[in-house]
Design a protein around this motif. Structure first.
Motif, short mmCIF file in Angstrom:
data_model
loop_
_atom_site.label_atom_id
_atom_site.label_comp_id
_atom_site.label_asym_id
_atom_site.label_seq_id
_atom_site.Cartn_x
_atom_site.Cartn_y
_atom_site.Cartn_z
N THR A 1 -77.94 42.12 52.62
CA THR A 1 -77.12 41.24 51.78
C THR A 1 -77.66 41.24 50.34
O THR A 1 -76.89 41.34 49.38
CB THR A 1 -77.14 39.80 52.32
OG1 THR A 1 -77.00 39.86 53.73
CG2 THR A 1 -76.04 38.98 51.71
N SER B 1 -78.93 34.61 59.37
CA SER B 1 -79.09 36.01 59.76
C SER B 1 -80.57 36.40 59.71
O SER B 1 -81.35 35.82 58.95
CB SER B 1 -78.27 36.91 58.83
OG SER B 1 -78.65 36.69 57.52
N SER C 1 -81.35 41.80 57.96
CA SER C 1 -79.95 41.83 57.52
C SER C 1 -79.78 41.04 56.22
O SER C 1 -78.90 41.32 55.42
CB SER C 1 -79.03 41.32 58.63
OG SER C 1 -78.78 39.97 58.46
N GLN C 2 -80.69 40.06 56.01
CA GLN C 2 -80.71 39.41 54.70
C GLN C 2 -81.01 40.42 53.60
O GLN C 2 -80.42 40.37 52.52
CB GLN C 2 -81.78 38.31 54.67
CG GLN C 2 -81.33 37.03 55.35
CD GLN C 2 -82.37 35.94 55.21
OE1 GLN C 2 -83.30 36.05 54.41
NE2 GLN C 2 -82.22 34.90 55.99
N ILE D 1 -75.91 33.62 55.38
CA ILE D 1 -77.14 34.31 54.98
C ILE D 1 -78.34 33.63 55.63
O ILE D 1 -79.27 34.28 56.11
CB ILE D 1 -77.30 34.32 53.44
CG1 ILE D 1 -76.07 34.98 52.79
CG2 ILE D 1 -78.56 35.08 53.04
CD1 ILE D 1 -76.05 34.90 51.29
#
Lengths: 256, 162
Positions: B106, B98, B102-103, B95
């Motif tokens: 998540t 990234s 894109s976090q 995490i």
């Protein structure tokens, strides 16, 4: 409670807003307000005189029926703390707790009717479940003819459901529902809701009945806490056995 | 760095308290459903930033206080926070590296997991939540993540939380 300061901090803006509103009201508004209140007081006094006469008559009649009359409850005012609780429950937080002798399952009213009851008590705050919460049900009776039923919360502030009204019951739009006092939790005779809709379903055992709470559930600011005072009320003989049975299941005020 | 191992713990506590405050600020009823889970976002951030310090136990405590704060069933937030924190601590390497967008994805998945477990237990307790609004909280949490992330990162760097 460790969370008390956070709740108080969040409540500060609404307190500040109140103070500012109180202090910045113009003279003419205040004069108008005073005049209004004076007129209201006169009206209420007149009503109160009549009420006293009625109360005495009521006591006399009840003594003939061999049942005692409850002399009135002790009430105290608390304020709502403006914080949001779980959005899927109709709960509010008030600024009095066990230090002010608030107890669990204590009835809560506002000037228009029943609001709910206390479910959780902290030293300085308590949590109140409103009658509109889907987990809440309150024993009521129709003021006009004394028919007893249960009003269940729906999760919408403006509506209660009465799911157990048989199709042939004498109930119509505008009927006032008051607390029946069964179950021993709420004092009897306080307004709860006004019937807004009655649909009879010939194919089903019960009619669809909804009612609108008389208390202003969506903009409450001040609430009344009720303590039972005086001798324990007993209903007239015809529903005494039923009330007794309810009390066996649910001892009244046992949590005090 | 090895001498002063843990420092400025009060910053973490302060961030959680701010998150709690954001959770109970009165909002209009419709917006109340979409309120991001600020406390959980803060916990996830600290799990990713300081996994050796903040983890499952801290998440449990934060969740417990949130239960008290919001009046939910005691232990409900504690449970979901613990599970989410476990995942965050397990995958903190991935995490962390990234990119922010894109976090966000998540976070969306983690929030949906939190809400799913929450909803299951609510259903078990006999009050199922059936409206679609419910899931908007996850979306708004993911949308708020860049804000939470950058403000907490500024806090962490300024006060040298380790």
């Amino acid at each position: 409670m460790g969370i008390y300061p956070i709740q108080q901090a969040i409540n500060i803006p609404s307190i500040a807003n109140d103070i500012i509103n109180d202090n910045l009201a113009s003279r003419s508004t205040l004069l108008k307000r005073i005049e209004e209140l004076e007129r209201e007081t006169t009206l209420n006094n007149a009503r109160l005189l009549k009420l006293e006469a009625l109360e005495h008559e009521n006591i006399r009649l009840r003594s003939m029926l061999d049942s005692s009359f409850k002399i009135g409850e002790r009430v105290s005012i608390a304020e709502i703390i403006r914080v949001d609780m779980d959005p899927y429950k109709h709960h509010v937080l008030i600024n009095k707790g066990s230090w002010d002798k608030v107890f669990r399952l204590q009835p809560i009213l506002d000037s228009n009717g029943v609001l709910g009851q206390v479910v959780n008590v902290a030293p300085k705050t308590s949590q109140v479940i409103l009658i509109s919460d889907p987990d809440h049900a309150i024993p009521v009776q129709i003021n006009r003819n004394g028919f007893r039923s249960i009003a269940v919360g729906t999760g919408t502030t403006g509506r209660l459901d009465l799911p157990y009204i048989p199709n042939n019951t004498d109930i119509k739009n505008g009927d006032l529902l008051v607390t029946s006092g069964l179950g021993g939790r709420f004092p009897s005779g306080y307004p709860v809701a006004k019937v807004t809709e009655v649909i009879t379903n010939p194919g089903k055992p019960f009619a669809t009945v909804s009612a609108e709470p008389t208390a202003k559930l969506d903009h409450i600011k001040e609430i009344l806490l009720v303590w039972r005072g005086g001798p324990k009320q007993q209903s007239p003989t015809f529903n005494y056995s039923l009330e007794k049975r309810f009390e066996d299941i649910n001892p009244p005020d046992g949590e005090q | 760095m090895s001498i002063t191992k843990h420092q400025s713990g009060w910053v973490i506590i302060a961030s959680i308290i701010i998150a709690y405050a954001l959770l109970i600020i009165p909002l209009p009823e419709e917006l109340g459903y979409a309120r991001p889970e600020f406390a959980l976002l803060a916990i996830i951030y600290w799990c990713i930033a300081l996994p050796e310090r903040i983890g499952v136990v801290s998440a449990w405590i934060v969740g417990l206080f949130q239960d008290a704060l919001q009046g939910t069933m005691i232990g409900l937030h504690a449970l979901t926070f613990t599970i989410v924190a476990y995942i965050a601590v397990t995958f903190y390497h991935r995490i962390r590296v990234s990119p922010l967008w894109s976090q966000c994805l998540t976070i969306l998945v983690l929030m949906l997991l939190h809400q799913l477990i929450f909803r299951w237990i609510y259903g078990f307790a006999g009050r199922p939540i059936s409206d679609l609004y419910y899931w908007s909280a996850s979306v708004f949490s993911a949308v708020m993540w860049p804000v939470v992330y950058s403000s907490l990162r500024i806090m962490r760097r300024n006060f040298e939380v380790k």
